[in-house]
Design a protein around this motif. Structure first.
Motif, PDB file in Angstrom:
ATOM      1  N   GLU A 181      53.548  12.040  -9.112  1.00  0.00           N
ATOM      2  CA  GLU A 181      53.300  12.944 -10.236  1.00  0.00           C
ATOM      3  C   GLU A 181      53.909  12.428 -11.537  1.00  0.00           C
ATOM      4  OE1 GLU A 181      51.614  16.087  -9.967  1.00  0.00           O
ATOM      5  OE2 GLU A 181      51.063  15.162  -8.054  1.00  0.00           O
ATOM      6  N   VAL A 182      54.749  11.396 -11.419  1.00  0.00           N
ATOM      7  CA  VAL A 182      55.457  10.906 -12.604  1.00  0.00           C
ATOM      8  C   VAL A 182      54.517  10.067 -13.470  1.00  0.00           C
ATOM      9  CG1 VAL A 182      57.361   9.450 -13.409  1.00  0.00           C
ATOM     10  CG2 VAL A 182      57.674  10.939 -11.421  1.00  0.00           C
ATOM     11  N   TRP A 183      54.628  10.299 -14.775  1.00  0.00           N
ATOM     12  CA  TRP A 183      53.863   9.567 -15.777  1.00  0.00           C
ATOM     13  C   TRP A 183      54.067   8.065 -15.585  1.00  0.00           C
ATOM     14  CZ3 TRP A 183      55.625   9.088 -21.526  1.00  0.00           C
ATOM     15  CH2 TRP A 183      54.553   8.635 -22.310  1.00  0.00           C
ATOM     16  N   GLY A 184      53.019   7.318 -15.378  1.00  0.00           N
ATOM     17  CA  GLY A 184      53.138   5.870 -15.265  1.00  0.00           C
ATOM     18  C   GLY A 184      53.206   5.365 -13.839  1.00  0.00           C
ATOM     19  N   VAL A 185      53.361   6.281 -12.870  1.00  0.00           N
ATOM     20  CA  VAL A 185      53.327   5.831 -11.470  1.00  0.00           C
ATOM     21  C   VAL A 185      51.889   6.015 -10.977  1.00  0.00           C
ATOM     22  CG1 VAL A 185      54.194   6.208  -9.140  1.00  0.00           C
ATOM     23  CG2 VAL A 185      55.726   6.444 -11.099  1.00  0.00           C
ATOM     24  N   GLY A 186      51.177   4.931 -10.967  1.00  0.00           N
ATOM     25  CA  GLY A 186      49.751   5.008 -10.645  1.00  0.00           C
ATOM     26  C   GLY A 186      49.481   4.842  -9.172  1.00  0.00           C
ATOM     27  N   LEU A 190      52.096   3.479  -5.925  1.00  0.00           N
ATOM     28  CA  LEU A 190      52.534   4.473  -4.957  1.00  0.00           C
ATOM     29  C   LEU A 190      52.746   3.900  -3.544  1.00  0.00           C
ATOM     30  CD1 LEU A 190      53.346   7.350  -5.352  1.00  0.00           C
ATOM     31  CD2 LEU A 190      51.064   8.081  -4.662  1.00  0.00           C
ATOM     32  N   PRO A 191      51.804   3.113  -3.003  1.00  0.00           N
ATOM     33  CA  PRO A 191      52.025   2.552  -1.661  1.00  0.00           C
ATOM     34  C   PRO A 191      53.284   1.695  -1.599  1.00  0.00           C
ATOM     35  CG  PRO A 191      49.769   2.169  -2.390  1.00  0.00           C
ATOM     36  CD  PRO A 191      50.501   2.746  -3.547  1.00  0.00           C
ATOM     37  N   LYS A 192      53.567   0.946  -2.651  1.00  0.00           N
ATOM     38  CA  LYS A 192      54.768   0.097  -2.675  1.00  0.00           C
ATOM     39  C   LYS A 192      56.032   0.953  -2.605  1.00  0.00           C
ATOM     40  CE  LYS A 192      52.886  -3.584  -5.554  1.00  0.00           C
ATOM     41  NZ  LYS A 192      53.042  -4.251  -6.851  1.00  0.00           N
ATOM     42  N   LEU A 193      56.019   2.061  -3.372  1.00  0.00           N
ATOM     43  CA  LEU A 193      57.172   2.958  -3.359  1.00  0.00           C
ATOM     44  C   LEU A 193      57.302   3.626  -1.984  1.00  0.00           C
ATOM     45  CD1 LEU A 193      56.780   4.498  -6.922  1.00  0.00           C
ATOM     46  CD2 LEU A 193      58.669   3.072  -6.153  1.00  0.00           C
ATOM     47  N   MET A 216      59.177  -2.445  -9.516  1.00  0.00           N
ATOM     48  CA  MET A 216      58.393  -2.270 -10.747  1.00  0.00           C
ATOM     49  C   MET A 216      59.093  -2.751 -12.029  1.00  0.00           C
ATOM     50  SD  MET A 216      58.306   1.929 -10.608  1.00  0.00           S
ATOM     51  CE  MET A 216      57.501   2.136 -12.177  1.00  0.00           C
ATOM     52  N   ALA A 217      59.942  -3.761 -11.898  1.00  0.00           N
ATOM     53  CA  ALA A 217      60.573  -4.425 -13.044  1.00  0.00           C
ATOM     54  C   ALA A 217      61.266  -3.428 -13.990  1.00  0.00           C
ATOM     55  CB  ALA A 217      59.554  -5.278 -13.794  1.00  0.00           C
ATOM     56  N   VAL A 218      61.382  -3.802 -15.254  1.00  0.00           N
ATOM     57  CA  VAL A 218      62.153  -2.965 -16.190  1.00  0.00           C
ATOM     58  C   VAL A 218      61.535  -1.602 -16.422  1.00  0.00           C
ATOM     59  CG1 VAL A 218      63.714  -4.228 -17.689  1.00  0.00           C
ATOM     60  CG2 VAL A 218      61.254  -4.627 -17.850  1.00  0.00           C
ATOM     61  N   THR A 219      60.211  -1.515 -16.331  1.00  0.00           N
ATOM     62  CA  THR A 219      59.560  -0.214 -16.512  1.00  0.00           C
ATOM     63  C   THR A 219      60.152   0.805 -15.555  1.00  0.00           C
ATOM     64  OG1 THR A 219      57.698  -1.621 -15.936  1.00  0.00           O
ATOM     65  CG2 THR A 219      57.244   0.280 -17.331  1.00  0.00           C
ATOM     66  N   GLY A 220      60.457   0.351 -14.348  1.00  0.00           N
ATOM     67  CA  GLY A 220      61.010   1.240 -13.339  1.00  0.00           C
ATOM     68  C   GLY A 220      62.374   1.758 -13.749  1.00  0.00           C
ATOM     69  N   LEU A 221      63.196   0.887 -14.309  1.00  0.00           N
ATOM     70  CA  LEU A 221      64.539   1.293 -14.736  1.00  0.00           C
ATOM     71  C   LEU A 221      64.445   2.299 -15.882  1.00  0.00           C
ATOM     72  CD1 LEU A 221      66.384  -2.140 -14.627  1.00  0.00           C
ATOM     73  CD2 LEU A 221      66.199  -0.382 -12.858  1.00  0.00           C
ATOM     74  N   ARG A 222      63.501   2.021 -16.772  1.00  0.00           N
ATOM     75  CA  ARG A 222      63.305   2.920 -17.899  1.00  0.00           C
ATOM     76  C   ARG A 222      62.870   4.301 -17.402  1.00  0.00           C
ATOM     77  NH1 ARG A 222      59.231   0.965 -22.512  1.00  0.00           N
ATOM     78  NH2 ARG A 222      57.787   1.840 -21.016  1.00  0.00           N
TER      79      ARG A 222
END
Lengths: 420, 127
Positions: A181-186, A190-193, A216-222
């Motif tokens: 449901e999080v913005w940017g998690v397409g 999702l399968p990777k997570l 998911m690199a730096v985007t994930g940290l952000r």
């Protein structure tokens, strides 16, 4: 900081409803370009089981859908209604970011104490002035505001407003909601997570940064920081200069002759060049593609694209000439083409780029002619003046069988009131 | 270019009006058409001729603001778009017809009778 996200409910349908009392209680559907798929549905239409992206011609004759009113997409109307929503919002927030045609981020920092009342009044004003119903969510970051907005939409008991500023409220919510449901998690992420054992937002937030970084690199940290209430994404009040500009269409019927395809491509190149000039840009890269229907491979399937770099230009005639040459390279006879387009890239402000050995001075000066053309098309409607090679009949144009009036942008199409 | 000369930048004698250019009157500004609450509506019918509103006139309707007694409004009533006069009786709002051919109609959103906008101006393209 405090961010809000306001989202218009079934925006295209709501725009249609704003001017037509007959639609008030009816299920309404708006179709994509070429009257292909359902891209906006009212709650009543959703209840009838009409899916997002569903091919309308396949389901429209079902008896249970006989009461549905459907419309071709009327973008001049939607653009003007979006402008109205935006302007109303400016009375309620000093900074408004039009994120998409139907959702806008708001800077709500100054209203901390009266947020609920403030957002309620804002929602009420948008509804009264534009007739468009909305939902509002807010929180300390844009990502949280977006989540709150989703909640406001999904849970009718919230009456269109959702506050996620309180960390404890958030925590309870994070535990029960999918990270999807999080913005940017397409859908691809999702399968990777899931594979890494991350299913809920809570699990995502509590995962080790190194772990998230790997997935998911730096985007994930952000995203982690944003979900924890630390704002990393600011409000941008206007879209950045575009990196590319495209004009592509699905045809109303398959195109089989070179002459017709050439007309179509010239038309697209003309429109793309017009958009380029409207934004004061030059393009230095031109691409053309053509393709048959992906879903009808029995007829033989073919798709190809070709591009060239050129001197920066915004000249319709130069761009048309390049596009014609590109089309010649990829054209194959014997196929039924369903879609084509012209893409302009490497954009920069007009006249700024210059190449060594520029041939610009050798080019005929079209500036005055183009300015006149743009002026006439602006005044009398897009497509009033065009290069003859773009064709006159153009019966391959996309289907728009159920176009409503452009109630707010064309004097001959405004709403009519019967005196009583 | 001709469109750029506005009485200011003369080539020979300096224009004494150079700092005083005001440009032509902009009716869209006067009618406040860029305001998000303003919508143009075309009149069909003549029952309001007595109030100076003729068939084919363009009304500028405003969806902001609250109802006022005596005001002309654009109303939605049972699937129709109407031009009517608003009046208040016994604490409720009523739509009155322009020439008394119809009995007053009570404004009641629950029965699909509602006010869509207030009428603020009238425009007649050809007098």
């Amino acid at each position: 900081m405090l961010y809000g996200l306001i989202d218009c409910n079934s925006f295209y349908c709501s725009c249609q409803r704003a001017f037509d009392p007959d639609l008030k209680h009816r299920p309404v559907v708006v179709l994509s370009n070429n009257d292909g798929c359902a891209i906006a549905r009212t709650a009543e239409a959703k209840q009838l089981g009409i899916k997002m992206g569903e091919a309308w011609h396949l389901v429209r004759h079902e008896r249970k859908l006989s009461d549905v009113r459907w419309f071709s997409s009327n973008y001049p109307l939607y653009a003007d209604m979006s402008r109205r929503v935006y302007q109303v919002l400016l009375d309620y927030s000093p900074r408004v970011e039009p994120y998409s045609i139907d959702e806008m981020f708001l800077d709500l920092s100054g209203f901390s104490n009266t947020l609920h009342a403030h957002c309620g009044a804002m929602r009420q004003a948008v509804q009264q002035i534009t007739k468009v119903p909305t939902c509002v969510g807010w929180g300390p970051t844009k990502t949280i505001a977006k989540l709150a907005n989703g909640l406001a939409k999904d849970r009718p008991e919230l009456e269109g407003l959702c506050d996620l500023t309180d960390p404890q409220t958030r925590q309870r919510f994070y535990r029960n909601v999918s990270v999807g449901e999080v913005w940017g998690v397409g859908r691809r992420l999702l399968p990777k997570l899931h594979y890494a054992g991350i299913r809920t937002i809570e699990q995502f937030v509590e995962a080790k940064p190194a772990h998230i970084r790997k997935i998911m690199a730096v985007t994930g940290l952000r995203l982690q920081a944003e979900l924890q209430g630390e704002s990393c994404i600011q409000i941008s009040e206007i879209a950045e200069a575009r990196k590319g500009m495209a004009c592509t269409r699905s045809f109303g019927r398959p195109i089989t002759t070179y002459e017709e395809m050439h007309e179509a491509i010239t038309g697209f190149a003309t429109r793309a060049a017009e958009k380029l000039r409207a934004e004061g840009l030059d393009a230095a890269h031109i691409a053309v593609f053509i393709q048959t229907n992906r879903h009808k491979r029995d007829d033989g399937w073919y798709a190809n694209q070709f591009s060239i770099s050129c001197e920066p230009t915004n000249d319709t005639f130069t761009i048309c000439r390049h596009a014609s040459r590109l089309l010649k390279q990829i054209w194959l006879k014997g196929y039924r083409y369903a879609k084509a387009g012209v893409m302009l890239n490497d954009l920069a402000p007009h006249g700024q780029q210059s190449t060594l050995f520029s041939m610009a001075s050798a080019k005929p000066d079209h500036e005055t002619l183009l300015a006149a053309m743009d002026g006439i098309n602006q005044k009398f409607g897009s497509g009033t003046l065009f290069p003859l090679s773009a064709g006159i009949k153009r019966d391959w144009k996309p289907r728009q069988a159920m176009l409503s009036a452009r109630y707010t942008t064309r004097l001959e199409e405004i709403m009519e009131a019967q005196t009583w | 270019m001709s469109a750029r000369y506005a009485g200011d930048r003369t080539t020979g004698f300096a224009s004494p009006a150079a700092d005083a250019v005001e440009g032509p009157i902009d009716l869209s500004q006067i009618l406040d058409l860029k305001n998000p609450s303003r919508y143009p509506v075309r009149v069909r019918g003549a029952t309001f001729a007595g109030r100076g509103i003729l068939d084919g006139d363009i009304l500028i309707a405003d969806t902001a603001g609250s109802p006022q007694a005596g005001q002309l409004v654009i109303a939605w009533a049972a699937g129709r778009v109407l031009l009517a006069e608003l009046q208040k009786r016994d604490k409720t709002w009523w739509l009155l017809s322009g020439d008394d051919t119809h009995p007053p109609l009570q404004v009641d959103p629950a029965r699909d009778v509602e006010i869509w906008a207030n009428v603020t101006s009238v425009v007649r393209e050809k007098a």
